[in-house]
Design an enzyme around this catalytic site. Structure first.
Site, short mmCIF file in Angstrom:
data_model
loop_
_atom_site.label_atom_id
_atom_site.label_comp_id
_atom_site.label_asym_id
_atom_site.label_seq_id
_atom_site.Cartn_x
_atom_site.Cartn_y
_atom_site.Cartn_z
N CYS A 142 -1.24 9.06 3.19
CA CYS A 142 -1.09 8.74 1.77
C CYS A 142 -2.37 9.09 1.03
O CYS A 142 -2.38 9.24 -0.18
CB CYS A 142 -0.70 7.29 1.57
SG CYS A 142 -1.86 6.15 2.25
N GLU B 177 0.91 -1.16 0.00
CA GLU B 177 0.00 0.00 0.00
C GLU B 177 0.94 1.20 0.00
O GLU B 177 1.68 1.40 0.96
CB GLU B 177 -0.87 -0.06 1.26
CG GLU B 177 -2.20 0.62 1.09
CD GLU B 177 -2.16 2.04 1.59
OE1 GLU B 177 -1.83 2.92 0.75
OE2 GLU B 177 -2.44 2.28 2.77
#
Ligand code: UN1
Length: 510
Positions: free
Chosen positions: A300, A266
């Site tokens: 993020c 990820e």
């Protein structure tokens, strides 16, 4: 409301005086200066000490885990779920310590700390339920008469988890919990910046009965991460962090002899938000500020490039700048702080350099003034930079920097192409009251999480499984129904049960 504020702050401040030493389960401790963990908001504040795991520590960790691996797998999904639920209870009971560490070790604001612990608890409970659902027992599969087919899920072995400092508790324990739920042992490496909160999490897991051999803390930076990835006895790596590091881990896994390691990544994003002239300005303002500046932009999922339709751009930008000026930048120990420090000196230098570069190019740059009192910490002044297009950004700028570009309504498809063209595909925001626009964006944008008429951070476990595609990650999405099964191997047993096969009696024993 001071009645609420004072007691809470008192409690947090009492906890501040407590010294947190990581208790890596692996070896005795002998700490040096380089092992000190400093608070981002005040580099003179030493939060605790942690010694980096050596190759020998990793080696020992792996051999110990191998001994218990089969037993942990045989323990069963329901029993593992019970332990994960107990860990969730223990986390809730230790909210105060976690909040204190979120703040001192990771520089998190009080509200971000609360959200962090909440998410960690949600992950534990969600993956516990997935263990019950997916690992209760073998699944019968259809087949021709005279044949039995059964599918069983089993843990893959030992999983290495490598997780980031920006969610030092939630992603650290969430990733480990999913691997544990599926019947794996876990060697968990937190970010080099945030091992103390991870150490507390692992201690609490042990205190509720998760065996020490099954979940082990591997503190340190890149070195122990490389040791984990390059050992073929590690069945796979689950990673959250930068795209570059994900690629490096993948290369290491690929170069190993022996079993093929799985990889779940990820990674980063170059996340945009598109705002057309049908959007509600107040709502846009609120959601832009939250998406770009909450957590000092260190998510993020955070908004990096805001696309404003040209005929509303000036008015929108004035409103956004008004709200931006009202942001409180400060020490996260104050409840009124909206934007705390960035994680460390390296992060600060890279962001300041990016902003200086944009100023040199003659871009319009709006920057908040930093109070002098913040000099002791790694603070970056929240900044808004006007740019032409997302294409001019070479990489992710992981901090409180928002870029703003303008577009003409008839160029919307081009905007989506430019966003897709970055190669990233994590979050995208859209503010529009026009259905056709929403459908267009929905069908063309290659992103994992599209948020319409709201902010684009803070994905909720189970409701909004989170993760991207392309350079943003491999999937499956964390906090979603497919995540835990990625940590499992599937075994199918097919038996000929016909009398002619002579095997009917076998079934009774299975
Ligand atoms: C990350 O920042 O590394 O939706 C991922 C969110 C969070 C992002 C986590 N789940 O804001």
């Amino acid at each position: 409301d001071p009645l609420v504020r004072e007691p809470l702050m008192d409690r947090l401040d009492t906890l501040d005086t407590r010294e947190w030493e990581a208790a890596p389960t692996i070896t005795a401790t002998s700490y040096g200066d380089k092992d000190a963990i400093h608070a981002p908001q005040n580099r003179d504040d030493v939060v605790g000490w942690v010694r980096e795991a050596t190759e020998a520590d990793v080696e020992l960790g792996i051999s110990v885990a191998l001994e218990v691996q089969d037993a942990w797998n045989a323990y069963g999904g329901n029993a593992r779920a019970e332990l994960l639920d107990k860990a969730a209870d223990a986390f809730e009971d230790h909210m105060d310590e976690f909040l204190s560490l979120c703040r001192r070790e990771a520089g998190k604001t009080v509200i971000d700390g609360v959200l962090e612990v909440r998410e960690a608890v949600d992950f534990l409970r969600y993956y516990a339920n997935e263990a019950r659902r997916q690992f209760a027992g073998p699944i019968d599969l259809p087949g021709p008469t005279g044949e039995e087919n059964r599918l069983t899920l089993a843990g893959r072995g030992i999983i290495g988890t490598i997780t980031p400092w920006n969610f030092p508790l939630a992603i650290f324990i969430g990733t480990a919990a999913a691997a544990l739920a599926a019947g794996n042992c876990v060697l968990a490496k937190p970010a080099g910046q945030t091992p103390l909160i991870a150490a507390l999490a692992v201690d609490l897991c042990h205190s509720v009965g998760i065996p020490k051999e099954v979940l082990q803390l591997i503190p340190g930076d890149a070195k122990p991460g490389i040791a984990l990835s390059s050992d073929p006895r590690i069945a796979g790596i689950a990673f959250t962090g930068s795209t570059q590091t994900a690629q490096a881990i993948n290369r290491t896994l690929a170069a190993r002899e022996g079993p093929i390691g799985i990889f779940i990544g990820e990674t980063g994003g170059q996340n945009a938000m598109i705002v057309d002239s049908s959007a509600l300005p107040e709502q846009v303002t609120r959601d832009v500020i939250a998406s770009a500046f909450q957590s000092a932009g260190q998510r993020c999922s955070a908004l990096r490039v805001l696309y404003l339709q040209d005929d509303i751009a000036d008015e929108m930008l004035t409103m956004i700048r008004g709200a931006f000026e009202a942001l409180n930048v400060g020490d996260p120990k104050h409840l009124e702080t909206d934007v705390g420090p960035v994680i460390d000196e390296t992060a600060k230098r890279s962001l300041d350099k990016h902003i200086a570069g944009k100023k040199r190019q003659g871009r319009n740059v709006y920057q908040k003034k930093l109070p002098r009192a913040l000099r002791a910490g790694t603070f970056v002044a929240p900044t808004i930079v006007e740019i032409e297009s997302i294409e001019s950004l070479k990489r992710e700028n992981f901090g409180p920097v928002l870029h703003v570009a303008r577009f003409r309504a008839d160029r919307l498809e081009q905007v989506i192409e430019d966003i897709n063209g970055t190669g990233y595909g994590l979050t995208l925001g859209l503010h529009s009251r026009i259905d056709a626009t929403r459908r267009l964006v929905e069908s063309k944008a290659r992103v994992g999480n599209l948020y319409v008429n709201r902010n684009q951070i803070g994905a909720v476990v189970e409701s909004q499984p989170f993760g991207g595609e392309g350079m943003s990650g491999t999937g499956p999405k964390a906090g979603g129904p497919h995540y835990v099964s990625r940590f499992a191997t599937e075994r199918v047993v097919t038996i000929d049960t016909t009398a002619a096969g002579g095997n009917a009696s076998l079934l009774a024993d299975i």
